[in-house]
Structures are given as structure tokens and as C-alpha cells.
Design a protein around this motif. Structure first.
Motif, mmCIF file in Angstrom:
data_model
loop_
_atom_site.group_PDB
_atom_site.id
_atom_site.type_symbol
_atom_site.label_atom_id
_atom_site.label_comp_id
_atom_site.label_asym_id
_atom_site.label_seq_id
_atom_site.Cartn_x
_atom_site.Cartn_y
_atom_site.Cartn_z
ATOM 1 N N ALA A 278 0.845 -1.199 0.000
ATOM 2 C CA ALA A 278 0.000 0.000 0.000
ATOM 3 C C ALA A 278 0.885 1.256 0.000
ATOM 4 O O ALA A 278 0.590 2.227 -0.705
ATOM 5 N N GLN A 279 1.982 1.217 0.763
ATOM 6 C CA GLN A 279 2.910 2.338 0.785
ATOM 7 C C GLN A 279 3.567 2.527 -0.582
ATOM 8 O O GLN A 279 3.704 3.655 -1.054
ATOM 9 N N LEU A 280 3.968 1.413 -1.198
ATOM 10 C CA LEU A 280 4.580 1.503 -2.526
ATOM 11 C C LEU A 280 3.590 2.063 -3.538
ATOM 12 O O LEU A 280 3.954 2.877 -4.391
ATOM 13 N N THR B 85 3.995 5.539 -5.644
ATOM 14 C CA THR B 85 3.861 5.560 -7.097
ATOM 15 C C THR B 85 2.837 6.611 -7.514
ATOM 16 O O THR B 85 3.061 7.366 -8.465
ATOM 17 N N ARG B 86 1.720 6.660 -6.805
ATOM 18 C CA ARG B 86 0.677 7.642 -7.102
ATOM 19 C C ARG B 86 1.219 9.061 -6.901
ATOM 20 O O ARG B 86 0.981 9.948 -7.721
ATOM 21 N N GLU B 87 1.967 9.275 -5.818
ATOM 22 C CA GLU B 87 2.529 10.599 -5.551
ATOM 23 C C GLU B 87 3.521 11.006 -6.632
ATOM 24 O O GLU B 87 3.542 12.162 -7.059
ATOM 25 N N SER C 113 4.812 14.226 -11.276
ATOM 26 C CA SER C 113 5.230 14.261 -12.674
ATOM 27 C C SER C 113 4.229 15.038 -13.517
ATOM 28 O O SER C 113 4.619 15.849 -14.369
ATOM 29 N N ASN C 114 2.943 14.825 -13.272
ATOM 30 C CA ASN C 114 1.908 15.565 -14.019
ATOM 31 C C ASN C 114 1.971 17.056 -13.714
ATOM 32 O O ASN C 114 1.834 17.886 -14.616
ATOM 33 N N VAL C 115 2.173 17.410 -12.451
ATOM 34 C CA VAL C 115 2.281 18.815 -12.068
ATOM 35 C C VAL C 115 3.494 19.444 -12.746
ATOM 36 O O VAL C 115 3.411 20.562 -13.285
ATOM 37 N N ALA C 116 4.611 18.749 -12.744
ATOM 38 C CA ALA C 116 5.818 19.278 -13.378
ATOM 39 C C ALA C 116 5.606 19.453 -14.879
ATOM 40 O O ALA C 116 6.005 20.482 -15.454
#
Length: 160
Positions: A122-124, A128-130, A135-138
Motif C-alpha cells: 500500500a505504501q509503494l 507511485t501515485r505521488e 510528474s503531471n504537475v511538473a
């Protein structure tokens, strides 16, 4: 040594081998716990451990099948002549008790590892989601900034 005595000896050896395999499986289970508790979980080590453990379990299943086949062959003889095989029966019972205790211990550790694995994965997934969001924000930032460098004609002076 009679035929039944040979089979009883094979049963005893089979149970000893099963105990050894359960010890190895227990070690692999403890290794899994260590892998899962690491800050950066090594997924390759996890996968390798799972494969090795799977091989041990297959061998354990073969032993169980062989044991059951031999016991089916001589079980009635052992029951009918308990006094003759009393020592062997006691040895088999002791080994089965050890096997049962080990199996329960491994099951408890497996359940603990399952909880750890669910938490770790769940942490991984969250990381990955973060990373994807970052990446999308950048990407959007760079797209926006590149549009600012290119001025549209509407802002230019059209007088000649």
C-alpha cells in the motif's frame, strides 16, 4: 528387518525430512519479514524468496503424498501389532507433534507477514501515485512556462 519395519523406518525418515523442510520454510518466512521491514523493500529479493519457498513447499507436498501412500500400505499392520511397533509409533507421534507445532508457528508468522506485505505494498502504491501526480504537475508547469515565453500576436503592437 521385515518389510513393515523397513516401511516404518521410511516413515520416520520422511517425517525427519519434513521437519528439516519446515525449518527451511520458517527461515524463508523470517527472511520475508526482514525484507518487508526494510525502508526500501527489495522486490527482487522478495520474489526470489517466494520462489525458493514455493520449491520447498512443493517438496513438502511430495513428502506428504509419499508418507500417506506408505502409511496406507502399513497402517493396519501398525494398529494390529501396536506392542511390536510401540517404539516406532512413539517416534512417529513425537515427530508429528513437532511438525504440527512448526506448522502452526509458520502459519502465525505467515499471517504477520501478510499484514506487513499489505502495508508495504500500500505504501509503494501510494509512493507511485505521488510520483505520478508530481510528474503531471511538473509537466503542466513546463507547458505553462513554455507558453509564457511564446507571446501571441494579440499582444504585439500592430501599428506600422
Amino acid at each position: 528387518m521385515g518389510e513393515t519395519e523397513k516401511y516404518v523406518h521410511i516413515l520416520e525418515e520422511s517425517l525427519q525430512k519434513k521437519i528439516e523442510l519446515l525449518n527451511q520454510i520458517e527461515e524463508k518466512t523470517l527472511e520475508q519479514k526482514v525484507i518487508l521491514e526494510q525502508e526500501l523493500t527489495d522486490l527482487d529479493a522478495w520474489e526470489c524468496n517466494i520462489e525458493e519457498k514455493g520449491e520447498l513447499l512443493e517438496e513438502l507436498n511430495l513428502l506428504d503424498t509419499g508418507f500417506q501412500g506408505i502409511y496406507d500400505r502399513i497402517g493396519t499392520e501398525l494398529i494390529d501389532h501396536k506392542q511390536v511397533y510401540a517404539t516406532s509409533i512413539q517416534n512417529l507421534q513425537k515427530a508429528i507433534k513437532i511438525i504440527t507445532e512448526k506448522a502452526v508457528s509458520i502459519q502465525v508468522k505467515e499471517n504477520q507477514n501478510k499484514v506487513l506485505a499489505e502495508k508495504r505494498f500500500a505504501q509503494l502504491h501510494q509512493r507511485t501515485r505521488e510520483k505520478k501526480v508530481a510528474s503531471n504537475v511538473a509537466t503542466k508547469y513546463y507547458q505553462t512556462m513554455s507558453k509564457l515565453q511564446h507571446m501571441d500576436a494579440q499582444f504585439m503592437d500592430r501599428k506600422k
